[in-house]
Write a protein that holds these residues in place. Structure first.
Motif, PDB file in Angstrom:
ATOM      1  N   THR A  14       0.836  -1.200   0.000  1.00  0.00           N
ATOM      2  CA  THR A  14       0.000   0.000   0.000  1.00  0.00           C
ATOM      3  C   THR A  14       0.871   1.249   0.000  1.00  0.00           C
ATOM      4  O   THR A  14       2.046   1.210   0.372  1.00  0.00           O
ATOM      5  N   LEU A  71      -3.659   0.573  -3.203  1.00  0.00           N
ATOM      6  CA  LEU A  71      -3.184  -0.803  -3.094  1.00  0.00           C
ATOM      7  C   LEU A  71      -2.601  -1.219  -4.432  1.00  0.00           C
ATOM      8  O   LEU A  71      -3.197  -0.973  -5.484  1.00  0.00           O
ATOM      9  N   VAL A 113      -1.445   0.490   8.469  1.00  0.00           N
ATOM     10  CA  VAL A 113      -2.015  -0.636   7.722  1.00  0.00           C
ATOM     11  C   VAL A 113      -1.880  -1.920   8.533  1.00  0.00           C
ATOM     12  O   VAL A 113      -0.816  -2.207   9.092  1.00  0.00           O
TER      13      VAL A 113
END
Length: 212
Positions: free
Chosen positions: A147, A162, A193
């Motif tokens: 990401t 992404l 994340v």
């Protein structure tokens, strides 16, 4: 083993199976007294360290071999953002190492062979990127996902994206690396994340500053 930084001395490698009295008296890594933050690669093969940059072009972000303590390769990274750390992230099998750079992510062989001549083997242009996340614990999937986070810029909102590496979509020249999906974020200033165990899906947690 555990790696411990002792102020004004350096980084020591401690064998957790031995008594404290048998711990070494000299640092495991040379000239590591100034290290301020470190991270270990997924398989424990490498240790990444960062210290304040000195004058000249001397690397201040370094990769070390955790078995031998040998210096593997270094990079010049003047500033440190804890939201972006670590700036070098390996895939779970350590086949590739991703380096976060200005407006791009550079891809290196994960073992950095022949460090004196090592160059990145690929790069992904992602304008505005300030942090990335590679699922280092992923198991059971052949895909390499990661990401990126790009903060707000002028009239553009922040953006989370992404990606898959390598991309199935051809990338020509200096074109922007294509995302699998991208989301505009209108009040986000930071992003963390959390990856699924398989490394095939990501949960993003956003943060913003609120005046009180």
């Amino acid at each position: 083993a555990a790696f411990v930084h002792r102020p004004e001395k350096g980084i020591f490698k401690l064998d957790l199976g031995k008594n404290a009295s048998s711990n070494p008296e000299s640092p495991f890594l040379e000239n590591s007294a100034g290290v301020q933050i470190m991270a270990v690669s997924p398989q424990g093969t490498f240790l990444l360290t960062w210290e304040r940059a000195k004058e000249g072009e001397t690397p201040n972000m370094k990769v070390w071999n955790t078995q031998t303590g040998e210096y593997v390769i270094g990079f010049r990274q003047k500033g440190l953002s804890r939201e972006a750390w670590p700036y070098v992230q390996w895939t779970n099998d350590e086949k590739f190492a991703f380096l976060l750079a200005t407006n791009e992510v550079r891809v290196y062989p994960g073992t950095f062979p022949e460090s004196a001549e090592t160059r990145f083997v690929d790069k992904m242009r992602i304008p505005g990127i300030t942090s990335m996340s590679v699922p280092s614990d992923s198991k059971g999937t052949a895909k390499i996902l990661f990401t990126s986070f790009c903060p707000k810029d002028k009239n553009k909102p922040a953006r989370a994206s992404l990606y898959e590496y390598p991309s199935k979509t051809p990338v020509a020249g200096n074109a922007t690396y294509p995302a699998l999906l991208s989301k505009s974020l209108f009040q986000a200033e930071e992003m963390k994340v959390h990856w699924s165990p398989r490394g095939d899906s990501a949960l993003i947690a956003l943060q913003t500053t609120v005046d009180t």
